[in-house]
Design a protein around this motif. Sequence first.
Motif, mmCIF file in Angstrom:
data_model
loop_
_atom_site.group_PDB
_atom_site.id
_atom_site.type_symbol
_atom_site.label_atom_id
_atom_site.label_comp_id
_atom_site.label_asym_id
_atom_site.label_seq_id
_atom_site.Cartn_x
_atom_site.Cartn_y
_atom_site.Cartn_z
ATOM 1 N N ILE A 370 71.030 58.075 10.150
ATOM 2 C CA ILE A 370 71.760 57.891 11.464
ATOM 3 C C ILE A 370 72.272 59.472 11.967
ATOM 4 C CG2 ILE A 370 74.025 57.473 10.073
ATOM 5 C CD1 ILE A 370 74.564 55.572 12.421
ATOM 6 N N GLU A 371 72.388 59.515 13.248
ATOM 7 C CA GLU A 371 72.847 61.049 13.711
ATOM 8 C C GLU A 371 73.490 60.796 15.142
ATOM 9 O OE1 GLU A 371 69.490 63.577 14.933
ATOM 10 O OE2 GLU A 371 68.292 62.134 14.451
ATOM 11 N N GLY A 372 74.346 61.688 15.409
ATOM 12 C CA GLY A 372 74.911 61.638 16.583
ATOM 13 C C GLY A 372 76.123 62.478 16.602
ATOM 14 N N ALA A 373 76.559 63.329 15.896
ATOM 15 C CA ALA A 373 77.543 64.018 15.798
ATOM 16 C C ALA A 373 77.853 64.908 17.075
ATOM 17 C CB ALA A 373 77.605 65.065 14.636
ATOM 18 N N VAL A 374 79.087 65.012 17.567
ATOM 19 C CA VAL A 374 79.214 65.812 18.954
ATOM 20 C C VAL A 374 78.447 65.412 19.781
ATOM 21 C CG1 VAL A 374 80.065 67.908 19.590
ATOM 22 C CG2 VAL A 374 79.448 67.844 17.208
ATOM 23 N N SER A 375 78.417 63.939 19.834
ATOM 24 C CA SER A 375 77.559 63.484 20.972
ATOM 25 C C SER A 375 78.225 61.987 21.312
ATOM 26 C CB SER A 375 76.004 63.440 20.766
ATOM 27 O OG SER A 375 75.398 62.256 21.420
ATOM 28 N N HIS A 376 78.067 61.326 22.573
ATOM 29 C CA HIS A 376 78.675 60.054 22.752
ATOM 30 C C HIS A 376 77.564 59.011 22.308
ATOM 31 C CE1 HIS A 376 82.478 61.639 24.217
ATOM 32 N NE2 HIS A 376 81.537 62.639 25.064
ATOM 33 N N ASP A 377 76.479 59.438 22.064
ATOM 34 C CA ASP A 377 75.128 58.502 21.889
ATOM 35 C C ASP A 377 74.950 58.525 20.335
ATOM 36 O OD1 ASP A 377 74.885 58.235 24.474
ATOM 37 O OD2 ASP A 377 73.311 59.667 24.758
ATOM 38 N N THR A 378 74.471 57.492 19.608
ATOM 39 C CA THR A 378 74.242 57.541 18.324
ATOM 40 C C THR A 378 72.739 57.008 18.198
ATOM 41 O OG1 THR A 378 76.383 56.868 17.463
ATOM 42 C CG2 THR A 378 74.599 56.155 16.225
ATOM 43 N N THR A 379 72.042 57.713 17.277
ATOM 44 C CA THR A 379 70.665 57.324 17.143
ATOM 45 C C THR A 379 70.491 56.914 15.817
ATOM 46 O OG1 THR A 379 69.687 58.871 18.699
ATOM 47 C CG2 THR A 379 68.105 58.282 17.125
ATOM 48 N N ILE A 380 69.712 55.713 15.337
ATOM 49 C CA ILE A 380 69.608 55.367 13.954
ATOM 50 C C ILE A 380 68.077 55.057 13.804
ATOM 51 C CG2 ILE A 380 70.070 52.774 14.680
ATOM 52 C CD1 ILE A 380 71.446 52.693 11.904
ATOM 53 N N SER A 381 67.692 55.535 12.782
ATOM 54 C CA SER A 381 66.205 55.432 12.536
ATOM 55 C C SER A 381 65.892 54.910 11.220
ATOM 56 C CB SER A 381 65.402 56.783 12.898
ATOM 57 O OG SER A 381 66.103 57.726 12.064
ATOM 58 N N TRP A 382 64.540 54.561 10.939
ATOM 59 C CA TRP A 382 64.390 53.873 9.481
ATOM 60 C C TRP A 382 62.692 53.953 9.217
ATOM 61 C CZ3 TRP A 382 66.395 51.647 13.874
ATOM 62 C CH2 TRP A 382 65.774 50.917 14.544
ATOM 63 N N THR A 383 62.482 53.824 8.121
ATOM 64 C CA THR A 383 61.041 53.547 7.895
ATOM 65 C C THR A 383 60.578 52.093 7.891
ATOM 66 O OG1 THR A 383 61.086 55.512 6.359
ATOM 67 C CG2 THR A 383 59.128 54.060 6.436
ATOM 68 N N ARG A 384 59.549 51.758 8.688
ATOM 69 C CA ARG A 384 59.036 50.214 8.882
ATOM 70 C C ARG A 384 58.782 49.820 7.282
ATOM 71 N NH1 ARG A 384 56.482 52.769 13.341
ATOM 72 N NH2 ARG A 384 57.335 51.763 15.295
ATOM 73 N N VAL A 385 58.675 48.386 7.306
ATOM 74 C CA VAL A 385 58.541 47.961 5.971
ATOM 75 C C VAL A 385 57.669 46.503 6.193
ATOM 76 C CG1 VAL A 385 60.664 48.154 4.939
ATOM 77 C CG2 VAL A 385 60.468 46.226 6.085
ATOM 78 N N PRO A 386 56.624 46.492 5.330
ATOM 79 C CA PRO A 386 55.751 45.380 5.257
ATOM 80 C C PRO A 386 56.289 43.895 5.874
ATOM 81 C CG PRO A 386 55.396 46.471 3.400
ATOM 82 C CD PRO A 386 56.734 46.952 3.788
ATOM 83 N N GLY A 387 55.539 43.169 6.758
ATOM 84 C CA GLY A 387 56.138 41.704 7.301
ATOM 85 C C GLY A 387 57.063 41.743 8.382
ATOM 86 N N ALA A 388 57.604 43.220 8.549
ATOM 87 C CA ALA A 388 58.734 43.178 9.760
ATOM 88 C C ALA A 388 57.879 43.079 10.952
ATOM 89 C CB ALA A 388 59.532 44.307 9.472
ATOM 90 N N ALA A 389 58.173 42.258 12.037
ATOM 91 C CA ALA A 389 57.705 42.329 13.471
ATOM 92 C C ALA A 389 58.600 43.048 14.256
ATOM 93 C CB ALA A 389 57.463 40.895 13.819
ATOM 94 N N SER A 390 60.131 42.872 13.987
ATOM 95 C CA SER A 390 61.038 43.709 14.870
ATOM 96 C C SER A 390 62.372 44.108 13.821
ATOM 97 C CB SER A 390 61.472 42.996 15.829
ATOM 98 O OG SER A 390 62.149 41.719 15.392
ATOM 99 N N TYR A 391 63.001 45.003 14.367
ATOM 100 C CA TYR A 391 64.265 45.552 13.562
ATOM 101 C C TYR A 391 65.537 45.320 14.535
ATOM 102 C CZ TYR A 391 60.679 47.364 10.921
ATOM 103 O OH TYR A 391 59.580 47.520 9.996
ATOM 104 N N ARG A 392 66.553 45.111 13.936
ATOM 105 C CA ARG A 392 67.833 44.897 14.837
ATOM 106 C C ARG A 392 68.912 45.773 14.478
ATOM 107 N NH1 ARG A 392 68.363 40.781 18.172
ATOM 108 N NH2 ARG A 392 70.176 40.290 19.026
ATOM 109 N N VAL A 393 69.623 46.602 15.306
ATOM 110 C CA VAL A 393 70.457 47.490 14.992
ATOM 111 C C VAL A 393 71.874 46.887 14.828
ATOM 112 C CG1 VAL A 393 71.715 49.688 15.464
ATOM 113 C CG2 VAL A 393 69.473 49.499 15.395
ATOM 114 N N TRP A 394 72.667 46.721 14.028
ATOM 115 C CA TRP A 394 74.095 46.091 14.135
ATOM 116 C C TRP A 394 75.244 47.291 13.978
ATOM 117 C CZ3 TRP A 394 74.932 40.743 13.801
ATOM 118 C CH2 TRP A 394 73.752 40.013 13.654
ATOM 119 N N TRP A 395 76.337 46.926 14.490
ATOM 120 C CA TRP A 395 77.675 47.830 14.357
ATOM 121 C C TRP A 395 78.869 47.012 14.440
ATOM 122 C CZ3 TRP A 395 74.653 47.595 18.795
ATOM 123 C CH2 TRP A 395 75.120 47.055 20.020
ATOM 124 N N ARG A 396 79.844 47.512 13.801
ATOM 125 C CA ARG A 396 81.144 46.912 13.808
ATOM 126 C C ARG A 396 82.148 47.910 13.532
ATOM 127 N NH1 ARG A 396 79.761 47.056 7.901
ATOM 128 N NH2 ARG A 396 81.915 47.593 6.950
#
Length: 459
Positions: A370-396
Amino acid sequence: MHIAMAAGVAILSLLLAVAPAADGPWPTDHPLLHDIAAVVIPGELRSTILRLVDFGTRHTLSDTQSGTRGIGAARRWVKARFEEIGRDCGGCLDVRTPVQTVTGELIPRPAEIMDVLAIQRGTSDPDRVIVISGHLDSRVSDVMNATSDAPGADDDGSGMAAVIEAARVLSRHKFPATLVYAALSGEEQNLYGGRLLAQYARDQHWQIEADLNNDIIGGTTGDNGVTDASHVRVFSEGTRFNETPEEAAQRRYNGGEVDSPSRNLARYISGLADHYVGGLTVRMIYRTDRYNRGGDQVAMLAAGYPSVRFTEAVENYKHEHQDVRTADGVEYGDLPKFVDFQYLAQVTRLNAVTMAALAMAPAPPAMVEIEGAVSHDTTISWTRVPGAASYRVWWRDTTAPLWTNSRSAGSANTLTLNNLTVDDWFFGVSSISSDGYESPVEFPGVAGAFRENPLATLR
Ligand SMILES: [Zn+2]
């Protein structure tokens, strides 16, 4: 069509056109998981417990040669039961019995510690492993007493019954990931069977995504008179057992103290209970185990494997670890008549549904950053895994116990959330299969990683 309605539809279409296409109704409802919950039978659980109690004692230091009494007879029966279930599914279970001769704390003379494992190999991702475990051994008041009757109906006949029923129910289906049904030994003498399982997993190069450890899951009335048949406690550690001092320092600074993989597994289980097991609610307990007490999941956590412990909502201390006796009109001892088989079935349903959901879903994303320091936007990234058709970003919110907000990233391996400041929220990502099975949410960095910590060492 009415004019106003037509205009409404047009506006709705416009909104849908700009929203991500994959953000439809969520979560997906899976008939398979309802079916699995429906076929768990209280009578099966009852007959397993009665059979185990018939062995008199299952103490770790008890007789191993007798055909009718002691830990040896009990583990041979469990092995035969797994083999029987395996025959019913056309040989889908591979039964293994890792064994170790041990001398040590609470084991003054060499004793054979044997786990009985039934392995249901995954169809496409067999190195990814989901475990359900319980312990076969039992005890009375004196932990070294290997001869007195130690029925162990709830501790841990209940967990063993859940393990065997999960095998019976889930072996009727095929799953991408591997399922392991584990009967552990030596728990009461200090988690020997849990450590043996961890060692076996390491030797087999299993990537364990979850160990669902079930220990004391069949009682509904405490010795304080409180009855609760509608909750189960799920214990999960907050921070990884084996993080390095450097990892701990980073986690302490940036957060993650309530987002270990085990904790996010507990959140996942809680959500499944709400959706698939009517009448049963998870009480997530933010602790590794009950206060100053332990279970086999601790040995698995020490080896770096995400693990939780299921335990009934209210324990009865007159039944656990007690000589079977009546004193002043009070009955002591861990007898089958104190087990609530309807409740035990509920907890077993939740276990079976969780195993199926995890095994149908892809692994959680790898290397989440995750990155986003000193910014109003947050970028989250990851490495793809076998069998995944899509990904979902969650926050709380950083003080919220459960994930509350989410957005699909489609099949991308990164997502930028505009005007969501990284400082103000906790973020995570899940993987989703083409048929809508979702993994647990993974928190960024080592603190949240489901993949086995490479620095883990067995102790
Ligand atoms: Zn126990």
